[in-house]
Motif scaffolding. Structure first.
Motif, short mmCIF file in Angstrom:
data_model
loop_
_atom_site.label_atom_id
_atom_site.label_comp_id
_atom_site.label_asym_id
_atom_site.label_seq_id
_atom_site.Cartn_x
_atom_site.Cartn_y
_atom_site.Cartn_z
N SER A 133 0.84 -1.19 0.00
CA SER A 133 0.00 0.00 0.00
C SER A 133 0.88 1.25 0.00
O SER A 133 1.86 1.33 0.74
N VAL A 134 0.51 2.22 -0.83
CA VAL A 134 1.29 3.45 -0.93
C VAL A 134 0.35 4.65 -0.88
O VAL A 134 -0.84 4.56 -1.20
N ILE A 135 0.91 5.78 -0.46
CA ILE A 135 0.21 7.06 -0.50
C ILE A 135 0.72 7.81 -1.72
O ILE A 135 1.91 8.14 -1.80
N LEU A 136 -0.15 8.07 -2.67
CA LEU A 136 0.21 8.79 -3.89
C LEU A 136 -0.22 10.24 -3.75
O LEU A 136 -1.38 10.53 -3.46
N SER A 137 0.72 11.15 -3.95
CA SER A 137 0.44 12.59 -3.85
C SER A 137 0.74 13.26 -5.19
O SER A 137 1.84 13.13 -5.71
N ILE A 138 -0.25 13.96 -5.72
CA ILE A 138 -0.13 14.67 -6.99
C ILE A 138 -0.45 16.14 -6.75
O ILE A 138 -1.41 16.45 -6.04
N PRO A 139 0.33 17.07 -7.30
CA PRO A 139 0.01 18.49 -7.10
C PRO A 139 -1.38 18.83 -7.64
O PRO A 139 -1.82 18.31 -8.67
N GLN A 140 -2.08 19.70 -6.93
CA GLN A 140 -3.38 20.17 -7.41
C GLN A 140 -3.19 20.87 -8.76
O GLN A 140 -2.16 21.49 -9.02
N SER A 142 -2.57 19.70 -11.57
CA SER A 142 -1.47 19.13 -12.33
C SER A 142 -1.99 18.14 -13.36
O SER A 142 -3.01 17.47 -13.14
N GLU A 143 -1.28 18.04 -14.48
CA GLU A 143 -1.63 17.07 -15.51
C GLU A 143 -0.84 15.78 -15.35
O GLU A 143 -0.85 14.94 -16.25
N ALA A 144 -0.16 15.62 -14.24
CA ALA A 144 0.63 14.42 -14.02
C ALA A 144 -0.27 13.19 -13.92
O ALA A 144 -1.42 13.27 -13.49
N SER A 145 0.29 12.06 -14.30
CA SER A 145 -0.46 10.80 -14.24
C SER A 145 -0.81 10.46 -12.80
O SER A 145 -0.02 10.67 -11.88
N THR A 146 -2.00 9.93 -12.61
CA THR A 146 -2.45 9.53 -11.27
C THR A 146 -2.18 8.07 -10.99
O THR A 146 -2.68 7.51 -10.02
N SER A 147 -1.39 7.43 -11.84
CA SER A 147 -1.02 6.03 -11.62
C SER A 147 0.31 5.96 -10.90
O SER A 147 1.20 6.79 -11.13
N LYS A 449 9.90 18.27 -4.43
CA LYS A 449 9.00 19.17 -5.14
C LYS A 449 8.67 18.67 -6.55
O LYS A 449 8.29 19.45 -7.41
N ASN A 450 8.82 17.40 -6.77
CA ASN A 450 8.60 16.83 -8.09
C ASN A 450 7.15 17.04 -8.53
O ASN A 450 6.23 16.54 -7.89
N VAL A 451 6.96 17.79 -9.64
CA VAL A 451 5.59 18.08 -10.09
C VAL A 451 4.92 16.84 -10.68
O VAL A 451 3.69 16.85 -10.89
N ALA A 452 5.68 15.79 -10.95
CA ALA A 452 5.07 14.54 -11.40
C ALA A 452 4.38 13.82 -10.26
O ALA A 452 3.57 12.91 -10.49
N GLY A 453 4.71 14.21 -9.01
CA GLY A 453 4.09 13.59 -7.85
C GLY A 453 5.10 12.83 -7.02
O GLY A 453 6.30 12.76 -7.35
N LYS A 454 4.63 12.28 -5.91
CA LYS A 454 5.50 11.51 -5.03
C LYS A 454 4.71 10.38 -4.39
O LYS A 454 3.50 10.46 -4.20
#
Length: 659
Positions: A133-140, A142-147, A449-454
């Motif tokens: 299980s992971v916590i996926l964080s994407i900038p608000q 943002s067009e980054a992939s949610t996968s 600060k990776n805009v692709a997410g963390k």
């Protein structure tokens, strides 16, 4: 963060060049010779077929001397072309790399940068195969992939031998590596919050493969653009230079691996070279590296030579080999060679300790070689917290800054987002730790600060095993929100701010917990006080020194062998009623202390196994019954990470809620 005008001013002041005027073009490739219209050098040296950032070149008509050397230049250029032809892969497999590190990253926008700076993230829980299980964080916005996973895009020349090696190891390890590579291929930051000893090697090898793949892709892009420039110049010498050849950073190093010990660097060297076996690759300066990063000739590792069980397994794995914490080394990748001890401005990968990098930066008053790091790996963060975490914070503060000097860079080849000062928003960070601490979580929350997410992995801890002799009377009782050990319990103190936590912990200890201990004839002697923080250790030591009528001795990470022997003997004989021990002392030494009857944890230990180890120390002496042992643990709600590793996640949460 500087605004656009400020960044432009800094760059113009630094460079004093115009990347758009052909008369002021600079070259970064001292091993590639462009066509006559693009080069002014009188001579060229071709040590290998890779790109370096060593000599600047102004564009002019080539001289007669250069024409006489064209055959040599042509041979080297041909080698570069062969490399591209031999390992060229379909363009679709490189889309993931280009989409994130290319000219126009799709995830880099003004809105995504603003969301990162405002710490505005969309979070969700996902499953990532063997990573759990992971916590996926994407900038608000943002067009980054949610996968959190995707198909891995490893080059065939690395992937084929890797798959062959995987077939010879455990299936679980192979699946873990594949899931890890799939996650990394999303170019999101990754924080592995729990890396047990048994998965360190396969995890390290997978990340090393990813790092080599990144370096290779970047170099192949540079070589391909070199070839395009040559062909374009030959076809039309008077034409303007190509506009889409920005493929580099300010400096060459693109991968940084931060480690605690030289032995760790040796492990990573082996992981890297496992993907580049001979005869396909040759390793330069390998003998020197093994000599400086291994043990001296004839030296015997006492940890490995000791009888099994003398030292805990995790201690042996951490401290075997060369444990010097001051080192730095550059690794340069060429067509068929791995060169160790390369100059930092000519290498692709930097392997270093935080202390080694800090001393280098402070000595040179310059850390420009960190300006273009695109992949950051920090391994064994749990060990780094036991050293000096300020060194890690110092290095992070110098990451992806605008350089102070030009370093003979061809600024017409620099990617636009470097010139805009946005490199930190695209850097991919990979963090590995055996467990979480407040320091490592703060680094994840504030410095990535990776805009692709963390992505952050989750672990639900189970209660640790209670030592033999205590397990009959000491049980974890979630419903009561406390731990009973010989009728003692965890002691809670109120605190509403992490800033005030050290002061309130000290006040509660000195005004309530310690006075109650001193009033008891049983608990006021044969008592160990275990203190996790070095700052708290000094503070408590000073308090004991000023208190009259209390005998004590200490064991800290700075204690000499003579100090240790004297302190242990005095405590065992009863000459000293209290023994103050820092967690760092136990981390480095791992001694068994005899004469213990009472254990006071000034705070829960970071290492959960230390809790059980200290509870087992009283039973080193004969005739000790569980009822003779007392244990008290001082805690606040900010000790959740530590508590859940001892009590289990559910019990720790319940304990904090009820408190």
């Amino acid at each position: 963060m500087d605004d656009g005008n400020s960044i432009t001013t800094k760059l113009l002041t630094l460079l004093n060049v115009s990347a758009t005027k052909i008369g002021k073009r600079k070259r970064t490739d001292d091993e590639f010779v462009p066509s006559e219209k693009l080069n002014k050098r009188k001579s060229a040296t071709f040590a290998d077929s890779t790109v370096t950032f060593a000599e600047k070149e102004n564009v002019a008509v080539v001289t007669a001397v250069e024409k006489n050397e064209s055959s040599t230049a042509g041979a080297s250029a041909a080698e570069d072309k062969d490399e591209l032809d031999e390992s060229e892969e379909p363009s679709s497999s490189s889309n993931k790399y280009e989409a994130h590190f290319g000219l126009n990253p799709s995830c880099l926008s003004e809105s995504s940068r603003a969301s990162v700076e405002a710490k505005s993230w969309k979070t969700s829980r996902e499953k990532a195969g063997k990573l759990g299980s992971v916590i996926l964080s994407i900038p608000q916005n943002s067009e980054a992939s949610t996968s959190c996973t995707t198909d891995s895009d490893i080059l065939d020349n690395f992937k084929t031998p890797f798959v062959t090696r995987q077939s010879k190891q455990s299936k679980n390890y192979g699946e873990l590596q594949n899931d890890l590579l799939s996650t990394l291929s999303t170019r999101k930051d990754l924080y592995l919050t729990s890396t047990p000893l048994e998965i360190r090697r396969p995890t390290r090898e997978a990340i090393a493969l990813y790092a080599l793949n990144h370096v290779s892709r970047k170099r192949r892009r540079v070589l391909k653009n070199n070839e395009r420039l040559t062909k374009a110049a030959k076809a039309n010498p008077d034409a303007s230079p190509l506009e889409d050849v920005q493929d580099q950073g300010f400096t060459r190093p693109s991968v940084l691996i931060l480690l605690p010990f030289r032995s760790s660097a040796l492990d990573w060297f082996r992981a890297l070279t496992s993907h580049t076996p001979p005869p396909a690759y040759q390793i330069e300066n390998q003998s020197r590296f093994l000599s400086e990063y291994g043990l001296p000739d004839g030296a015997v590792d006492k940890l490995l030579a000791a009888e099994p069980g003398t030292y805990p397994h995790d201690h042996v794995e951490t401290f075997k080999g060369n444990v010097d914490d001051n080192f730095r080394i550059g690794v340069k990748m060429t067509r068929k060679t791995i060169k160790l001890f390369a100059d930092f401005y000519r290498c692709d990968i930097i392997i270093a300790s935080p202390l080694g990098l800090r001393r280098s930066i402070e000595k040179e008053k310059n850390g420009d070689y960190l300006s273009s790091i695109e992949v950051l790996v920090i391994d064994q963060m749990d060990a780094l917290t036991m050293q000096n975490w300020e060194h890690v914070k110092f290095v992070m503060s110098h990451m992806n800054k605008l350089p102070k000097e030009s370093h003979d860079t061809d600024f017409s080849r620099i990617k636009p987002w470097y010139l805009d000062g946005h490199a930190s928003y695209l850097r991919q960070s990979i963090l590995l730790s055996a467990y979480e601490t407040s320091e490592t979580r703060a680094l994840y929350n504030t410095s990535l600060k990776n805009v692709a997410g963390k992505i952050r992995t989750e672990k639900r801890w189970q209660p640790i095993e209670v030592p033999a002799g205590i397990d009959q009377v000491g049980v974890f009782h979630p419903s009561l929100s406390l731990v009973l050990i010989s009728c003692q319990r965890f002691v809670h103190f109120d605190c509403t701010s992490p800033v005030d936590e050290p002061e309130k912990r000290f006040r509660h200890f000195t005004t309530q917990l310690l006075p109650s201990i001193l009033k008891s004839a049983v608990q006021s002697t044969n008592t160990i006080i275990f203190i996790p923080s070095s700052f708290d250790f000094i503070r408590v030591q000073n308090y004991f020194r000023k208190s009259s009528g209390t005998t004590y001795t200490i064991l800290s990470e700075y204690s000499t062998n003579q100090d240790i022997s004297r302190a242990r003997q005095a405590f065992f004989k009863g000459d000293k009623a209290f023994l103050l021990i820092s967690e760092r002392f136990h981390f480095y030494r791992r001694y068994k202390i005899r004469g213990v009857r009472n254990i006071v944890f000034y705070g829960p230990p970071d290492h959960p196994q230390y809790f059980t180890e200290f509870l087992s120390h009283p039973f080193l002496d004969e005739g000790v019954e569980p009822s003779d042992v007392t244990c008290k643990v001082l805690f606040s709600k900010y000790d959740r990470f530590k508590l859940e590793r001892i009590m289990g996640t559910e019990a720790a949460v319940e304990l904090i809620k009820s408190s």
